[in-house]
Design a protein around this motif. Sequence first.
Motif, PDB file in Angstrom:
ATOM      1  N   LYS A  28      50.010  46.247  52.302  1.00 25.87           N
ATOM      2  CA  LYS A  28      50.463  45.251  51.330  1.00 25.87           C
ATOM      3  C   LYS A  28      51.896  45.565  50.911  1.00 25.87           C
ATOM      4  O   LYS A  28      52.255  46.741  50.777  1.00 25.87           O
ATOM      5  N   SER A  29      52.674  44.553  50.644  1.00 30.88           N
ATOM      6  CA  SER A  29      54.052  44.780  50.200  1.00 30.88           C
ATOM      7  C   SER A  29      54.051  45.258  48.748  1.00 30.88           C
ATOM      8  O   SER A  29      53.062  45.083  48.024  1.00 30.88           O
ATOM      9  N   ARG A  30      55.195  45.804  48.351  1.00 30.39           N
ATOM     10  CA  ARG A  30      55.321  46.260  46.966  1.00 30.39           C
ATOM     11  C   ARG A  30      55.161  45.074  45.999  1.00 30.39           C
ATOM     12  O   ARG A  30      54.510  45.182  44.974  1.00 30.39           O
ATOM     13  N   THR A  31      55.750  43.925  46.370  1.00 31.16           N
ATOM     14  CA  THR A  31      55.641  42.724  45.520  1.00 31.16           C
ATOM     15  C   THR A  31      54.177  42.324  45.367  1.00 31.16           C
ATOM     16  O   THR A  31      53.718  42.009  44.264  1.00 31.16           O
ATOM     17  N   ALA A  32      53.465  42.322  46.484  1.00 31.50           N
ATOM     18  CA  ALA A  32      52.052  41.924  46.431  1.00 31.50           C
ATOM     19  C   ALA A  32      51.275  42.834  45.484  1.00 31.50           C
ATOM     20  O   ALA A  32      50.485  42.369  44.657  1.00 31.50           O
ATOM     21  N   ARG A  33      51.545  44.136  45.586  1.00 31.16           N
ATOM     22  CA  ARG A  33      50.825  45.081  44.711  1.00 31.16           C
ATOM     23  C   ARG A  33      51.209  44.863  43.252  1.00 31.16           C
ATOM     24  O   ARG A  33      50.367  44.905  42.356  1.00 31.16           O
ATOM     25  N   PHE A  34      52.499  44.589  43.026  1.00 29.57           N
ATOM     26  CA  PHE A  34      52.963  44.374  41.654  1.00 29.57           C
ATOM     27  C   PHE A  34      52.324  43.109  41.062  1.00 29.57           C
ATOM     28  O   PHE A  34      51.780  43.133  39.955  1.00 29.57           O
ATOM     29  N   VAL A  35      52.383  42.003  41.817  1.00 31.56           N
ATOM     30  CA  VAL A  35      51.831  40.729  41.324  1.00 31.56           C
ATOM     31  C   VAL A  35      50.335  40.900  41.021  1.00 31.56           C
ATOM     32  O   VAL A  35      49.845  40.498  39.966  1.00 31.56           O
ATOM     33  N   ALA A  36      49.622  41.532  41.951  1.00 26.43           N
ATOM     34  CA  ALA A  36      48.179  41.718  41.750  1.00 26.43           C
ATOM     35  C   ALA A  36      47.916  42.536  40.494  1.00 26.43           C
ATOM     36  O   ALA A  36      47.034  42.194  39.685  1.00 26.43           O
ATOM     37  N   SER A  37      48.691  43.595  40.294  1.00 26.66           N
ATOM     38  CA  SER A  37      48.429  44.472  39.133  1.00 26.66           C
ATOM     39  C   SER A  37      48.716  43.747  37.820  1.00 26.66           C
ATOM     40  O   SER A  37      48.025  43.963  36.830  1.00 26.66           O
ATOM     41  N   GLN A  38      49.713  42.849  37.839  1.00 24.98           N
ATOM     42  CA  GLN A  38      50.028  42.095  36.614  1.00 24.98           C
ATOM     43  C   GLN A  38      48.819  41.295  36.135  1.00 24.98           C
ATOM     44  O   GLN A  38      48.594  41.132  34.943  1.00 24.98           O
ATOM     45  N   PHE A  39      48.059  40.759  37.082  1.00 22.80           N
ATOM     46  CA  PHE A  39      46.872  39.978  36.721  1.00 22.80           C
ATOM     47  C   PHE A  39      45.677  40.883  36.462  1.00 22.80           C
ATOM     48  O   PHE A  39      44.943  40.713  35.497  1.00 22.80           O
ATOM     49  N   ARG A  40      45.489  41.852  37.354  1.00 21.66           N
ATOM     50  CA  ARG A  40      44.289  42.695  37.239  1.00 21.66           C
ATOM     51  C   ARG A  40      44.305  43.539  35.971  1.00 21.66           C
ATOM     52  O   ARG A  40      43.258  43.848  35.410  1.00 21.66           O
ATOM     53  N   GLU A  41      45.494  43.920  35.533  1.00 23.77           N
ATOM     54  CA  GLU A  41      45.567  44.796  34.349  1.00 23.77           C
ATOM     55  C   GLU A  41      45.678  44.014  33.045  1.00 23.77           C
ATOM     56  O   GLU A  41      45.765  44.599  31.973  1.00 23.77           O
ATOM     57  N   ASN A  42      45.700  42.688  33.129  1.00 21.36           N
ATOM     58  CA  ASN A  42      45.801  41.864  31.925  1.00 21.36           C
ATOM     59  C   ASN A  42      44.397  41.419  31.503  1.00 21.36           C
ATOM     60  O   ASN A  42      43.740  40.663  32.216  1.00 21.36           O
ATOM     61  N   PRO A  43      43.925  41.897  30.357  1.00 20.61           N
ATOM     62  CA  PRO A  43      42.542  41.570  29.965  1.00 20.61           C
ATOM     63  C   PRO A  43      42.318  40.084  29.682  1.00 20.61           C
ATOM     64  O   PRO A  43      41.176  39.637  29.580  1.00 20.61           O
ATOM     65  N   ASP A  44      43.406  39.306  29.571  1.00 18.08           N
ATOM     66  CA  ASP A  44      43.236  37.864  29.337  1.00 18.08           C
ATOM     67  C   ASP A  44      42.754  37.118  30.579  1.00 18.08           C
ATOM     68  O   ASP A  44      42.298  35.987  30.496  1.00 18.08           O
TER      69      ASP A  44
END
Length: 230
Positions: free
Chosen positions: A149-165
Amino acid sequence: MPVITFANSKGGSGKTTSALLLACELATERPVTIIDADPRRPITKWATLPGKPERLTVISNESEKTILEEIEEASAVSTFVIVDLEGTASRLMSYAISQSDLVIVPMKEQTQDATAAVDVVREIHRDMKAARRKIPYSILFTQSKVVAKSRTARFVASQFRENPDFHVFQTEIFDRDAFSALFSVGGTVRTLSKDTVRTTEEAVKNVQSYTHEVVKRLKDAMGIKNADAA
Ligand SMILES: Nc1ncnc2c1ncn2[C@@H]1O[C@H](COP(=O)(O)OP(=O)(O)OP(=O)(O)O)[C@@H](O)[C@H]1O
Ligand SMILES: [Mg+2]
């Protein structure tokens, strides 16, 4: 019976593919109706190819004026109703969301898709206010790279996965030839011939765990007893 709508106003985010994969997998055991609400009719065209599961009914949406009746009629005869929307925000999208027990927001792990997904979530919140009820929704990552996975892909995914909303499905739909091939050869991942796509086992497993998670999410959200098809 549960209504599941796939919404993201970003074109190509994976709505139609993820909707079809879910519909076909659920239809291995239960009657399912999929409402094709994209004027380009991708699912209606797929249904003209061989291999559509017997328990799956495909309906082409006429217009925003008829979507509520179409959902109501499909709910009366099917255990699951799935709505595939076109890639633009519209009144039709709001109508479908207002009738949904679960809205799935498919997105690629890319910045543009992320922005569009956040817009859809805002729209769902407006629709909740209008409908005066909670409408569960989940983010589904699609077209994910199986390896590297690219760095961007990992970053985008983490932004959603780590947001409890946000509720995000653990399972992501991988980028696989098996999934895009369905639209040219017809049928489901289970019926794809080895001549068309080399490895279908992994694709089938991916669809099974995705379907399992969607059904669990529906159960948790609705407390329904009859959503244990997968
Ligand atoms: N998991 C996947 N693996 C391989 N190809 C995929 C996958 N998901 C989608 N695609 C391909 O990406 C393209 C866009 O996918 P799809 O049509 O599902 O998106 P969409 O959100 O429905 O688009 P639109 O907004 O135009 O309706 C298609 O060519 C499809 O075959
Ligand atoms: Mg589509």
